[in-house]
Scaffold this motif. Structure first.
Motif, short mmCIF file in Angstrom:
data_model
loop_
_atom_site.label_atom_id
_atom_site.label_comp_id
_atom_site.label_asym_id
_atom_site.label_seq_id
_atom_site.Cartn_x
_atom_site.Cartn_y
_atom_site.Cartn_z
N ARG A 11 0.87 -1.19 -0.18
CA ARG A 11 0.04 0.03 -0.09
C ARG A 11 1.01 1.34 0.23
O ARG A 11 0.78 2.26 -0.84
N ALA A 12 1.70 1.27 0.94
CA ALA A 12 2.78 2.41 1.13
C ALA A 12 3.54 2.64 -0.21
O ALA A 12 3.48 3.74 -0.73
N ALA A 13 4.00 1.57 -0.91
CA ALA A 13 4.79 1.94 -2.13
C ALA A 13 3.79 2.46 -3.29
O ALA A 13 4.46 3.25 -3.99
N TYR A 14 2.72 1.65 -3.42
CA TYR A 14 1.64 2.31 -4.44
C TYR A 14 1.06 3.63 -4.54
O TYR A 14 1.10 4.33 -4.99
N ASP A 15 0.99 4.19 -2.92
CA ASP A 15 0.57 5.45 -2.93
C ASP A 15 1.71 6.53 -3.09
O ASP A 15 1.39 7.42 -3.65
N ALA A 16 2.97 5.89 -2.94
CA ALA A 16 4.02 6.80 -3.10
C ALA A 16 4.45 6.93 -4.39
O ALA A 16 4.72 7.89 -4.82
N ASN A 17 4.11 5.76 -5.31
CA ASN A 17 4.31 5.93 -6.69
C ASN A 17 3.19 6.09 -7.73
O ASN A 17 3.24 5.89 -8.86
N ALA A 18 1.81 6.38 -6.82
CA ALA A 18 0.73 6.42 -7.94
C ALA A 18 0.68 7.45 -9.01
O ALA A 18 0.35 6.72 -10.22
N VAL A 19 1.35 8.48 -9.01
CA VAL A 19 1.28 9.30 -10.06
C VAL A 19 2.14 9.03 -11.27
O VAL A 19 1.61 8.65 -12.42
N ARG A 20 3.34 8.56 -10.72
CA ARG A 20 3.98 7.91 -12.00
C ARG A 20 3.63 6.48 -12.44
O ARG A 20 3.94 6.49 -13.92
N TYR A 21 3.00 5.68 -11.97
CA TYR A 21 2.74 4.45 -12.20
C TYR A 21 1.37 4.92 -13.31
O TYR A 21 1.40 4.06 -14.16
N ALA A 22 0.38 5.59 -12.84
CA ALA A 22 -0.69 6.27 -13.62
C ALA A 22 -0.23 6.67 -14.73
O ALA A 22 -1.13 6.71 -15.86
N ALA A 23 0.82 7.35 -15.07
CA ALA A 23 1.36 7.87 -16.35
C ALA A 23 1.86 7.03 -17.20
O ALA A 23 1.88 7.41 -18.44
N SER A 24 2.15 5.91 -16.95
CA SER A 24 2.72 4.83 -17.99
C SER A 24 1.93 3.65 -17.87
O SER A 24 1.76 3.25 -19.27
N ILE A 25 1.50 3.08 -16.99
CA ILE A 25 0.81 1.61 -17.25
C ILE A 25 -0.39 1.61 -18.11
O ILE A 25 -0.32 0.65 -18.74
N PRO A 26 -1.36 2.47 -17.98
CA PRO A 26 -2.47 2.24 -19.00
C PRO A 26 -1.93 2.27 -20.39
O PRO A 26 -2.68 1.68 -21.36
N THR A 167 7.21 -2.24 -5.69
CA THR A 167 7.62 -3.06 -4.49
C THR A 167 7.96 -4.70 -4.75
O THR A 167 7.59 -4.97 -6.13
N LEU A 168 8.34 -5.22 -3.73
CA LEU A 168 8.51 -6.92 -3.81
C LEU A 168 7.44 -7.45 -4.38
O LEU A 168 6.13 -7.12 -4.23
N ALA A 169 7.64 -8.16 -5.38
CA ALA A 169 6.65 -9.02 -6.11
C ALA A 169 7.12 -10.65 -6.23
O ALA A 169 8.15 -10.95 -5.95
N TYR A 170 6.29 -11.45 -6.86
CA TYR A 170 6.29 -12.73 -7.08
C TYR A 170 5.96 -13.22 -8.19
O TYR A 170 5.09 -12.84 -8.61
N ARG A 171 6.63 -14.18 -8.82
CA ARG A 171 6.41 -14.85 -9.97
C ARG A 171 5.67 -16.32 -9.56
O ARG A 171 6.12 -16.70 -8.77
N HIS A 172 4.48 -16.62 -9.90
CA HIS A 172 4.01 -17.94 -9.58
C HIS A 172 3.71 -18.84 -10.69
O HIS A 172 3.79 -18.45 -11.91
N ALA A 173 3.87 -20.21 -10.29
CA ALA A 173 3.80 -21.36 -11.08
C ALA A 173 2.23 -21.48 -11.54
O ALA A 173 1.46 -21.59 -10.70
N PRO A 174 1.73 -21.19 -12.66
CA PRO A 174 0.63 -21.47 -13.11
C PRO A 174 -0.18 -22.81 -12.90
O PRO A 174 -1.38 -22.56 -12.37
N ASP A 175 0.55 -23.87 -12.87
CA ASP A 175 -0.35 -25.15 -12.57
C ASP A 175 -0.44 -25.17 -10.89
O ASP A 175 -1.72 -25.73 -10.73
N ARG A 176 0.27 -24.47 -10.23
CA ARG A 176 -0.10 -24.38 -8.73
C ARG A 176 -1.09 -23.31 -8.57
O ARG A 176 -2.11 -23.47 -7.99
N VAL A 177 -1.35 -22.36 -9.23
CA VAL A 177 -2.63 -21.41 -9.35
C VAL A 177 -3.63 -21.97 -9.85
O VAL A 177 -4.87 -22.09 -9.01
N ALA A 178 -3.58 -22.84 -10.84
CA ALA A 178 -4.76 -23.27 -11.36
C ALA A 178 -5.25 -24.29 -10.38
O ALA A 178 -6.51 -24.78 -10.07
N GLY A 179 -4.14 -25.19 -9.76
CA GLY A 179 -4.73 -26.05 -8.44
C GLY A 179 -5.40 -25.59 -7.38
O GLY A 179 -6.47 -26.07 -6.88
N LEU A 180 -5.04 -24.41 -7.09
CA LEU A 180 -5.66 -23.51 -5.75
C LEU A 180 -6.83 -23.22 -6.43
O LEU A 180 -7.94 -23.15 -5.48
#
Length: 214
Positions: A11-26, A167-180
């Motif tokens: 939350r804190a990271a996206y609050d701090a980077n909201a304007v920069r993020y919104a300018a590029s991601i869309p 901020t810190l992120a994770y790459r997830h295994a698709p088969d594990r996600v599908a199993g969940l």
């Protein structure tokens, strides 16, 4: 209840980077076809089941919410970051946006026709993913659809941490996600696998899963 440290940090990271993020991601979302290829399919599936309310979870500045609305869905956005929600409301005043968390979406059981979580679970550590999937299953009505997008981990183990631009992120295994998904009453309908070279930002493979609530 004490909030997990990863959620507070996100939350804190996206609050701090909201304007920069919104300018590029869309712009990236709309300019790279594979970033949104599954969104029209998801919309068609929801409408084919009779439509209904759709939640765009982790909506950020609201670009995916607006796309879903343009495709004919009754959609509202939810995001962890109050700053992101404020930007989304400013950019799309005709749409509804709320502050909320994935593990407690604040709607009744079986009350929505669809959930989109486009590159949102990447900030959830692997041990926290079951609670998120359980919540998606709780809020979806029978026949409702879920669309997930996330960077793929295809090595040993369920996930790999990496230094995301915000901020810190994770790459997830698709088969594990599908199993969940299956464990929580969501059957996989379709999967799009995107080759590593197609992500010009990080070079990671990506996955998009659509599942239906049984």
């Amino acid at each position: 209840m004490t909030e997990p440290d990863f959620r507070t940090a996100t939350r804190a990271a996206y609050d701090a980077n909201a304007v920069r993020y919104a300018a590029s991601i869309p712009e990236l979302y709309h300019s790279e076809p594979l970033n949104h290829a599954m969104v029209p399919l998801f919309a068609e599936l929801v409408l084919a089941e009779g439509g209904g309310v759709v939640m765009d979870v982790g909506c950020g500045p609201g670009h995916v919410t607006a796309h879903l609305h343009a495709l004919g869905l009754d959609v509202f956005g939810v995001d962890l970051s109050p700053e992101m929600v404020a930007l989304a409301r400013g950019s799309h005043p005709e749409l509804r946006f709320e502050v909320g968390v994935m593990e407690a979406l604040g709607v009744a059981d079986a009350s929505v026709a669809g959930v989109v979580a486009n590159f949102v679970i990447l900030h959830t550590p692997p041990e926290g993913l079951p609670a998120v999937v359980a919540e998606f299953g709780r809020v979806l009505a029978p026949g409702g659809h879920l669309l997930l997008g996330f960077p793929v981990w295809d090595g040993a183990g369920p996930a790999e941490a990496y230094d995301h631009a915000v901020t810190l992120a994770y790459r997830h295994a698709p088969d594990r996600v599908a199993g969940l998904l299956t464990e929580h009453g969501l059957g996989e309908v379709a999967r799009l696998s995107v080759a590593p070279g197609e992500d010009r930002r990080r070079g990671f493979p990506q996955a998009y899963l659509i599942a239906r609530r049984t």
